[in-house]
Design an enzyme around this catalytic site. Sequence first.
Site, PDB file in Angstrom:
ATOM      1  N   LYS A   1      -3.369  45.554  20.465  1.00 22.68           N
ATOM      2  CA  LYS A   1      -2.031  45.083  20.883  1.00 22.68           C
ATOM      3  C   LYS A   1      -1.642  45.620  22.259  1.00 22.68           C
ATOM      4  O   LYS A   1      -0.977  44.937  23.024  1.00 22.68           O
ATOM      5  CB  LYS A   1      -0.967  45.437  19.834  1.00 22.68           C
ATOM      6  CG  LYS A   1      -0.761  46.924  19.595  1.00 22.68           C
ATOM      7  CD  LYS A   1       0.267  47.160  18.510  1.00 22.68           C
ATOM      8  CE  LYS A   1       0.621  48.623  18.354  1.00 22.68           C
ATOM      9  NZ  LYS A   1      -0.495  49.531  18.153  1.00 22.68           N
TER      10      LYS A   1
ATOM     11  N   ARG B   1       8.082  50.875  14.642  1.00 20.23           N
ATOM     12  CA  ARG B   1       7.007  51.283  13.733  1.00 20.23           C
ATOM     13  C   ARG B   1       7.525  51.489  12.309  1.00 20.23           C
ATOM     14  O   ARG B   1       6.722  51.734  11.413  1.00 20.23           O
ATOM     15  CB  ARG B   1       6.353  52.556  14.241  1.00 20.23           C
ATOM     16  CG  ARG B   1       5.025  52.266  14.971  1.00 20.23           C
ATOM     17  CD  ARG B   1       4.417  53.594  15.353  1.00 20.23           C
ATOM     18  NE  ARG B   1       2.989  53.570  15.541  1.00 20.23           N
ATOM     19  CZ  ARG B   1       2.397  53.511  16.737  1.00 20.23           C
ATOM     20  NH1 ARG B   1       3.107  53.358  17.826  1.00 20.23           N
ATOM     21  NH2 ARG B   1       1.084  53.578  16.827  1.00 20.23           N
TER      22      ARG B   1
ATOM     23  N   ARG C   1     -13.077  53.821  21.476  1.00 18.88           N
ATOM     24  CA  ARG C   1     -12.132  53.474  22.552  1.00 18.88           C
ATOM     25  C   ARG C   1     -12.117  54.514  23.672  1.00 18.88           C
ATOM     26  O   ARG C   1     -12.077  55.711  23.450  1.00 18.88           O
ATOM     27  CB  ARG C   1     -10.736  53.327  21.958  1.00 18.88           C
ATOM     28  CG  ARG C   1      -9.689  52.908  22.960  1.00 18.88           C
ATOM     29  CD  ARG C   1      -8.469  52.361  22.308  1.00 18.88           C
ATOM     30  NE  ARG C   1      -7.721  53.359  21.527  1.00 18.88           N
ATOM     31  CZ  ARG C   1      -6.594  53.057  20.865  1.00 18.88           C
ATOM     32  NH1 ARG C   1      -6.135  51.823  20.875  1.00 18.88           N
ATOM     33  NH2 ARG C   1      -5.966  53.988  20.195  1.00 18.88           N
TER      34      ARG C   1
ATOM     35  N   ARG D   1      -9.008  59.455  23.741  1.00 18.62           N
ATOM     36  CA  ARG D   1      -7.725  59.983  23.251  1.00 18.62           C
ATOM     37  C   ARG D   1      -7.949  61.031  22.164  1.00 18.62           C
ATOM     38  O   ARG D   1      -8.774  60.850  21.275  1.00 18.62           O
ATOM     39  CB  ARG D   1      -6.858  58.836  22.705  1.00 18.62           C
ATOM     40  CG  ARG D   1      -5.968  58.225  23.758  1.00 18.62           C
ATOM     41  CD  ARG D   1      -5.312  56.969  23.285  1.00 18.62           C
ATOM     42  NE  ARG D   1      -4.518  57.151  22.076  1.00 18.62           N
ATOM     43  CZ  ARG D   1      -3.711  56.212  21.604  1.00 18.62           C
ATOM     44  NH1 ARG D   1      -3.606  55.047  22.251  1.00 18.62           N
ATOM     45  NH2 ARG D   1      -3.041  56.434  20.521  1.00 18.62           N
TER      46      ARG D   1
ATOM     47  N   ARG E   1      -3.231  57.813  10.772  1.00 16.66           N
ATOM     48  CA  ARG E   1      -2.485  56.755  11.496  1.00 16.66           C
ATOM     49  C   ARG E   1      -2.512  55.438  10.720  1.00 16.66           C
ATOM     50  O   ARG E   1      -1.513  54.726  10.659  1.00 16.66           O
ATOM     51  CB  ARG E   1      -3.060  56.579  12.912  1.00 16.66           C
ATOM     52  CG  ARG E   1      -2.686  57.752  13.808  1.00 16.66           C
ATOM     53  CD  ARG E   1      -3.571  57.826  15.021  1.00 16.66           C
ATOM     54  NE  ARG E   1      -3.332  56.748  15.968  1.00 16.66           N
ATOM     55  CZ  ARG E   1      -4.184  56.414  16.925  1.00 16.66           C
ATOM     56  NH1 ARG E   1      -5.337  57.052  17.042  1.00 16.66           N
ATOM     57  NH2 ARG E   1      -3.886  55.457  17.754  1.00 16.66           N
TER      58      ARG E   1
END
Length: 385
Positions: free
Chosen positions: A13, A88, A127, A160, A171
């Site tokens: 996203k 969220r 990522r 990250r 998460r």
Amino acid sequence: MRIVLLGAPGSGKGTQAKLLAEKFKLPQISTGDMLREAVAEATPLGRQAKVAMEAGQLVSDEVVLGIIHERIARPDARSGFILDGFPRNLQQAEALDQLLGGLGLSLNLALLVAVDVDALIQRLVGRRTCLNCGQMYNVFYAPPHMDGRCDECGGRLRHRSDDNEETIGNRLRVYETQTLPVLDYYKEHEKLRTVQGVGEIADIFSAIMRIVESVRASVKKEARRSDAIRAAIAKHSATHKKAEKKTAAKKKAGGAAAGKKAAAKKAAGKTVKKAAVKKAAASKVKAKAVKKKTAKKSAVKKKPAVKKAAGGKKKAVVKKKAAVKKKTVGKKKTVSKKKAVVKKKTVSKKKTVSKKKAAGKKAPARKPVRKTAATKKKKSTARKR
Ligand code: AMP
């Protein structure tokens, strides 16, 4: 356009939000990016958020809503924004609606980038993000040409700290428990659209663009309709005001005349009323008279039976009388006839006597007439009558 991009961590996203922001020249507002900045700068807010972020938990609503409030109020967000990573949870979704409502605005689209959990884990673990320009890579299926360096700007790529397997698990759990209800919220408000976030980034973006354009068209249409309604209302109120002014002026000018006219009309009305009352009374009297007359007539009509009888009697009496009269007259006539005969006889006798006298020059003394039985009877009947 005011768009919210929803999706689990690693759904891509953030990448799509960046593309949309570029396309529509709108600010991309990412709470994750802002919080990371704050942590990096070690601001009071950053220090507050650091612990929750490293644990893969949500930062408090108070902190996040404070950031969002301040960012949306900035001038560059006036014509719209692309929200990434916010809201969220339900409270944040409701708070956003309130915030926009207070500004006389509303959300246009909540877009879900849907990706299954296995793909999400692979994305998150592999990522890498450019620290300079934010360009994203994935060491498994979209690696950079040079290891650890950005293809675009040559900036350093970063893995990250929360993209480790343990934090990723947390998460994803947070997403399921707290963020999925937000999808239902937007579904209820008919704002939710979904795009499959698997495949080429450009293809996913094309799919997103189709959705965004259709929403944009309906937003424009709605805006035109609202404008037309506003214009019609303004026009109507202007016409109404004009008409009101005209009426007030007319009233003022013709107030006295109208008053007089009204008084005359009232008087005329009274007269007409009076006349009507009079007429009604007269017709009542007339009706009474007619009734009386009719009653009399019917009474008279009833009498004839008696009258007729009386008349009959009378007629009989009259007839009787007439008969008697006739009889009497007949008798009289007979008597007078007889008298006439006697007279004639007497006259002829006298004549004979006078003739004899004339013949003997001196008539002899008149001999008394002998009364015959018939004559006597005749005389007595005549006397009786
Ligand atoms: P993201 O980059 O969107 O995955 O966000 C990274 C982390 O920032 C999250 O795991 C949260 O700890 C925190 N965070 C980002 N956005 C929010 C939010 N809207 N509410 C609470 N915490 C957030």
